[in-house]
Scaffold this motif. Structure first.
Motif, PDB file in Angstrom:
ATOM      1  N   LYS A  94       0.833  -1.197   0.000  1.00 48.63           N
ATOM      2  CA  LYS A  94       0.000   0.000   0.000  1.00 48.63           C
ATOM      3  C   LYS A  94       0.873   1.254   0.000  1.00 48.63           C
ATOM      4  N   PRO A  95       1.103   1.852  -1.173  1.00 48.64           N
ATOM      5  CA  PRO A  95       1.967   3.040  -1.253  1.00 48.64           C
ATOM      6  C   PRO A  95       1.228   4.351  -1.018  1.00 48.64           C
ATOM      7  N   GLY A  96       1.959   5.326  -0.504  1.00 50.81           N
ATOM      8  CA  GLY A  96       1.391   6.646  -0.296  1.00 50.81           C
ATOM      9  C   GLY A  96       0.864   6.811   1.123  1.00 50.81           C
ATOM     10  N   ILE A  97       0.864   8.052   1.603  1.00 52.61           N
ATOM     11  CA  ILE A  97       0.464   8.326   2.979  1.00 52.61           C
ATOM     12  C   ILE A  97      -0.945   7.830   3.282  1.00 52.61           C
ATOM     13  N   GLY A  98      -1.885   8.119   2.391  1.00 52.69           N
ATOM     14  CA  GLY A  98      -3.276   7.754   2.646  1.00 52.69           C
ATOM     15  C   GLY A  98      -3.480   6.267   2.806  1.00 52.69           C
ATOM     16  N   GLU A  99      -2.990   5.497   1.825  1.00 51.05           N
ATOM     17  CA  GLU A  99      -3.170   4.047   1.878  1.00 51.05           C
ATOM     18  C   GLU A  99      -2.354   3.426   2.996  1.00 51.05           C
ATOM     19  N   ALA A 100      -1.135   3.918   3.195  1.00 51.23           N
ATOM     20  CA  ALA A 100      -0.275   3.368   4.245  1.00 51.23           C
ATOM     21  C   ALA A 100      -0.880   3.606   5.624  1.00 51.23           C
ATOM     22  N   THR A 101      -1.511   4.753   5.814  1.00 53.57           N
ATOM     23  CA  THR A 101      -2.163   5.039   7.090  1.00 53.57           C
ATOM     24  C   THR A 101      -3.332   4.104   7.334  1.00 53.57           C
ATOM     25  N   ARG A 102      -4.116   3.825   6.282  1.00 52.93           N
ATOM     26  CA  ARG A 102      -5.284   2.971   6.439  1.00 52.93           C
ATOM     27  C   ARG A 102      -4.900   1.545   6.839  1.00 52.93           C
ATOM     28  N   VAL A 103      -3.733   1.104   6.400  1.00 56.08           N
ATOM     29  CA  VAL A 103      -3.256  -0.214   6.835  1.00 56.08           C
ATOM     30  C   VAL A 103      -3.070  -0.225   8.352  1.00 56.08           C
ATOM     31  N   LEU A 104      -2.485   0.835   8.880  1.00 57.08           N
ATOM     32  CA  LEU A 104      -2.252   0.918  10.315  1.00 57.08           C
ATOM     33  C   LEU A 104      -3.555   1.058  11.096  1.00 57.08           C
ATOM     34  N   LEU A 105      -4.553   1.677  10.475  1.00 55.41           N
ATOM     35  CA  LEU A 105      -5.810   1.903  11.163  1.00 55.41           C
ATOM     36  C   LEU A 105      -6.725   0.686  11.151  1.00 55.41           C
ATOM     37  N   ARG A 106      -6.688  -0.131  10.070  1.00 58.00           N
ATOM     38  CA  ARG A 106      -7.716  -1.170   9.996  1.00 58.00           C
ATOM     39  C   ARG A 106      -7.268  -2.508   9.414  1.00 58.00           C
ATOM     40  N   ARG A 107      -5.986  -2.702   9.201  1.00 57.65           N
ATOM     41  CA  ARG A 107      -5.503  -3.999   8.734  1.00 57.65           C
ATOM     42  C   ARG A 107      -4.468  -4.536   9.724  1.00 57.65           C
ATOM     43  N   VAL A 108      -3.772  -5.616   9.356  1.00 59.85           N
ATOM     44  CA  VAL A 108      -2.699  -6.163  10.188  1.00 59.85           C
ATOM     45  C   VAL A 108      -1.380  -5.843   9.500  1.00 59.85           C
TER      46      VAL A 108
END
Length: 367
Positions: free
Chosen positions: A305-319
């Motif tokens: 997941k590249p980019g600030i937006g997508e990378a942040t969403r991984v931390l918020l709702r994925r493993v």
């Protein structure tokens, strides 16, 4: 429409109409269990929701800092999109934002079209799901309420790899064939990292403040879900987190962006849309994704997941497996450092990273 009533989340009435069914806050799936089910193929990600929690005071301070640093740029980019959309033929516009990341953008752009350009613009927010397409029932609803097919304009916050832009194009093509319409599938975004959008204000990986919060900056609405009981004429579903109202920033955030954009429009520096180098963005994206998959031994492109937006969403709702930062001291990624620390996710520094941040999702096969 069974199980649906017109609602605007925590936005003022008229700012947006979420074409989503409100579902009860039950049946949530733990993040780790959800990840295992997704990667094993036993369930699609759109069939499950993990519960959201209120952001910590420490994290909200980082959001406020992100707003101070980047709201002016986000407002300028919303203004650029509004100028482009305002140039369309003079009939009633139907802005269709992709929930949730596109919702704040849609709220702001719709208001600018009305207040600055004198356009009649109605804003809907609808669901789109990777591998499942856009909510066709929602599109039929929009057309049934007097909007012409060529009045529909799709909006989102940003693109990471261009997956949703391509999903939109494919599903709109199918919809047009089935319904005899000619809806333009072009996606309008603030930042296009993959060179996949029809229109973008920039190709820069900058910190869009709304990208670092979940429901509390998107009308208190959850990620969209295709519930097991939905029928073909039902809208996709969502959960409405009314209990987070005391920390909600959705309306205030949109109001500040509109005020900034209107002030900018009155200045001598009214931004005009300039062509972006989509081909260069596309090549940069494809080159990096391929190299990252080889470097980290990733077999599934959906785990990068590249980019600030997508990378942040991984931390918020994925493993998360790993966070890669270009400059750990950059203000753009301060919130990611906090999240990585809170979730005990390893951080790697790569000064040659073409983006501010990249997150890798942990593969279920890693145990």
């Amino acid at each position: 429409m069974s199980g649906w009533e017109d609602f605007s989340g925590s936005y003022r009435k008229g700012e947006v109409s979420f074409l989503l069914r409100r579902l009860p806050q039950e049946g949530f799936v733990d993040v780790a269990e959800k990840e295992a089910l997704i990667q094993s193929g036993r369930r699609h990600y759109s069939q499950m929701l993990s519960p959201e929690s209120m952001p910590s005071e420490r994290y909200m301070r980082l959001f406020d800092e992100a707003c101070r640093a980047n709201n002016a740029r986000m407002a300028r980019d919303c203004l650029r999109l509004a100028r482009l959309i305002a140039a369309r033929p003079l009939h009633r516009l139907a802005l269709v934002s992709l929930a949730r990341a596109g919702t704040p953008v849609g709220v702001v752009v719709a208001r600018l079209l009305r207040e600055l350009f004198g356009r009649d613009a109605v804003h809907y927010s609808v669901s789109i799901v990777r591998d499942r397409g856009i909510d066709a029932a929602a599109l039929r609803h929009i057309l049934a309420h007097g909007h012409q097919p060529d009045s529909i304009v799709f909006l989102d916050g940003w693109t990471g790899k261009g997956v949703i832009a391509r999903e939109l194009a494919g599903s709109i093509e199918t919809f047009n064939v089935r319904h005899g319409t000619h809806i333009d599938a072009g996606l309008h975004v603030l930042s296009d990292l993959a060179g996949a959008a029809a229109c973008a204000a920039s190709c820069d990986d900058y910190l869009i403040p709304s990208s670092i919060l979940n429901a509390t900056v998107s009308g208190l609405v959850s990620r969209t879900v295709m519930s097991d009981d939905m029928r073909s004429d039902d809208f996709h579903g969502c959960v409405f987190y009314e209990q987070f109202a005391e920390v909600d920033r959705s309306q205030a955030f949109a109001d500040e962006l509109v005020a900034l954009a209107l002030a900018l429009a009155q200045s001598d520096t009214l931004p005009r849309a300039e062509p972006i180098d989509a081909a260069a963005a596309r090549e940069r994206s494809q080159t990096y994704i391929g190299a990252a998959m080889r470097r980290y031994g990733v077999a599934d492109v959906n785990l990068v997941k590249p980019g600030i937006g997508e990378a942040t969403r991984v931390l918020l709702r994925r493993v998360p497996r790993l966070v890669v930062l270009r400059d750990p001291g950059a203000t753009e990624v301060a919130h990611m450092a906090v999240l990585a620390e809170e979730k005990q996710v390893p951080v790697e520094i790569d000064p040659h990273l073409p983006y501010h941040a990249v997150s890798l999702i942990r593969s279920a096969s890693d145990g």
